[in-house]
Design an enzyme around this catalytic site. Structure first.
Site, mmCIF file in Angstrom:
data_model
loop_
_atom_site.group_PDB
_atom_site.id
_atom_site.type_symbol
_atom_site.label_atom_id
_atom_site.label_comp_id
_atom_site.label_asym_id
_atom_site.label_seq_id
_atom_site.Cartn_x
_atom_site.Cartn_y
_atom_site.Cartn_z
ATOM 1 N N GLY A 106 0.807 -1.223 0.000
ATOM 2 C CA GLY A 106 0.000 0.000 0.000
ATOM 3 C C GLY A 106 0.836 1.266 0.000
ATOM 4 C CG ASP A 128 6.235 -6.746 -1.463
ATOM 5 O OD1 ASP A 128 6.193 -7.540 -0.504
ATOM 6 O OD2 ASP A 128 5.658 -5.645 -1.456
ATOM 7 C CG ASP A 253 5.647 12.434 12.646
ATOM 8 O OD1 ASP A 253 4.504 11.959 12.495
ATOM 9 O OD2 ASP A 253 6.590 11.782 13.134
ATOM 10 C CG HIS A 280 7.312 8.025 13.038
ATOM 11 N ND1 HIS A 280 6.753 9.152 12.480
ATOM 12 C CD2 HIS A 280 6.945 6.988 12.235
ATOM 13 C CE1 HIS A 280 6.080 8.820 11.390
ATOM 14 N NE2 HIS A 280 6.178 7.513 11.223
#
Length: 415
Positions: A106, A128, A253, A280
């Protein structure tokens, strides 16, 4: 020898090919050409006149001239901090190899697309597992049709196999490895459960990078970042490698803080740069609104809610997606922003971004703060700067929470 001109933004010399490749797709061709012509006058004009000329070339007013160039990081601020010593050989623009591990997921797919669009990327590898939502070869084939010079290749590994046994071709020669791989937190999972699963995933990739591309910068998006980064950096240190090659991607952030401030103040967030320090996750995320020229004008009584808004932004996205996803698109954007800054640094155009790295600027061994990227990756870890009363109080909360999460990572590295 090709002519070089000084870019007044950072004082470094570039050929037209390097200069135009960097700005391609960010400004219109005529604007880039106009700026190039202004660079030629560096010896005959004062700095203020050059800055004004540059703004006119972009069609901007002079007022925001101190804003970062094309959204590239948080300016060129310098400071004292932890560094790596002398810089290495500057690499040429547009000639970098980048790998996205977890590139079919995603976050991985949009992140791979954004890196394929970067003019400094010559080769992009999408890696992947075979259980990914789509085969990485399919992602590579899709991205291979973009009108960009980057060559895209897909690499797949069966579940249960080791990256170090499968990723030699994929990782060899990489300058930057971005790692959005890992499992999202599922219902019933504790933070410790999530850490153990994702730490093992990250460890496999980091071990492969240590063998095949030890000089590459590794940008980790694997959660929980506050624990994963210390664990992986310590593993790198044990192997005799530079722990500052392991970089926790906390850019999202900063992106959120800039965006939310822009909404409140009705200002363009491109001209806002709020440093976000600490960690984080949750209370470890500390936006320093007082250190930005726009954000510091926000009324004091609104700061606590704005601070919490930045901390809880990830949960807001999960809720908005009705539990069917998390922050994937914005995370990909933020990861690509960091990636662009790393590549710019590698070719000699120093960039500053907030990132979570090994640090000595506080009493904690790992901390997110402004980091300068140069020819070898992280060249300086910059100091936090002056805090106001609210931020000083929040800093104590940050350290108390972050300390335990760092210890979790350090303990993993000892086993």
């Amino acid at each position: 020898m090709a002519e070089r001109r000084i870019d007044p933004e950072d004082g470094a010399a570039y050929t037209w090919e390097e200069f135009s490749a960097y700005y391609a797709g960010k400004y219109k061709k005529k604007a880039v050409e106009a700026y190039w012509e202004e660079c030629e006058k560096r010896g005959r004009t004062r700095a203020s006149a050059k800055a004004k000329a540059k703004d006119e070339a972009w069609g901007k007013k002079a007022e925001p001239k101190a804003a970062p160039k094309a959204g590239e990081g948080q300016g060129q601020s310098e400071g004292q901090g932890q560094g790596q010593g002398c810089e290495g050989e500057v690499k040429s623009a547009g000639n970098f190899k980048v790998c996205v591990c977890g590139g079919a997921g995603g976050i991985g797919q949009p992140l791979s697309m954004l890196m394929a669009l970067d003019p400094n990327v010559k080769e992009l590898c999408v890696f992947d597992l075979s259980v990914a939502m789509v085969p990485p070869a399919g992602v590579a084939a899709d991205l291979g049709h973009l009108e960009r010079k980057s060559e895209v290749k897909g690499y797949v590994m069966e579940v249960g196999q080791k990256p170090i046994d499968n990723l030699k071709e994929c990782l060899t020669g990489c300058d930057l490895v971005l790692v959005p791989a890992g499992m999202p937190r599922k219902p019933g999972m504790t933070r410790d459960d999530l850490f153990k699963v994702n730490a093992d995933i990250a460890k496999g990739i980091v071990e492969a990078c240590a063998k095949f591309c030890p000089d590459a910068v590794l940008g980790l998006v694997v959660n929980p970042v506050n624990s994963i980064v210390p664990a992986m950096a310590e593993l790198y240190k044990k192997k005799g490698l530079d722990p500052l090659k392991i970089v926790g991607v906390t850019t999202l952030d900063v992106v959120r803080a800039n965006k939310f401030c822009g909404e409140i103040m009705n200002k363009n967030p491109n001209y806002i740069n709020v440093p976000v320090v600490g960690g984080h996750a949750g209370t470890t995320i500390l936006p320093l609104f007082s250190q930005d020229k726009v954000a510091k004008l926000i009324p004091e009584d609104k700061i606590p809610d704005l601070d919490k808004h930045v901390q809880d932004a990830g949960t807001d996205v999960v809720n908005a997606k009705s539990g069917k996803g998390s922050a994937t698109l914005s995370m990909a954007y933020a990861g690509a922003r960091l990636g662009r800054s790393v590549l710019a640094g590698l070719m000699g155009k120093k960039r500053t971004e907030c990132a979570y790295v090994k640090s000595d600027i506080t009493d904690l061994p790992y901390f997110a703060s402004k980091v300068q990227f140069g020819e070898k990756g992280v060249s300086k870890v910059l100091p936090i700067g002056e805090l106001n009363e609210y931020e000083t109080k929040r800093m104590e909360e940050v350290k108390a929470q972050l300390k335990g999460e760092i210890e979790t990572g350090l303990k993993y590295a000892e086993d």
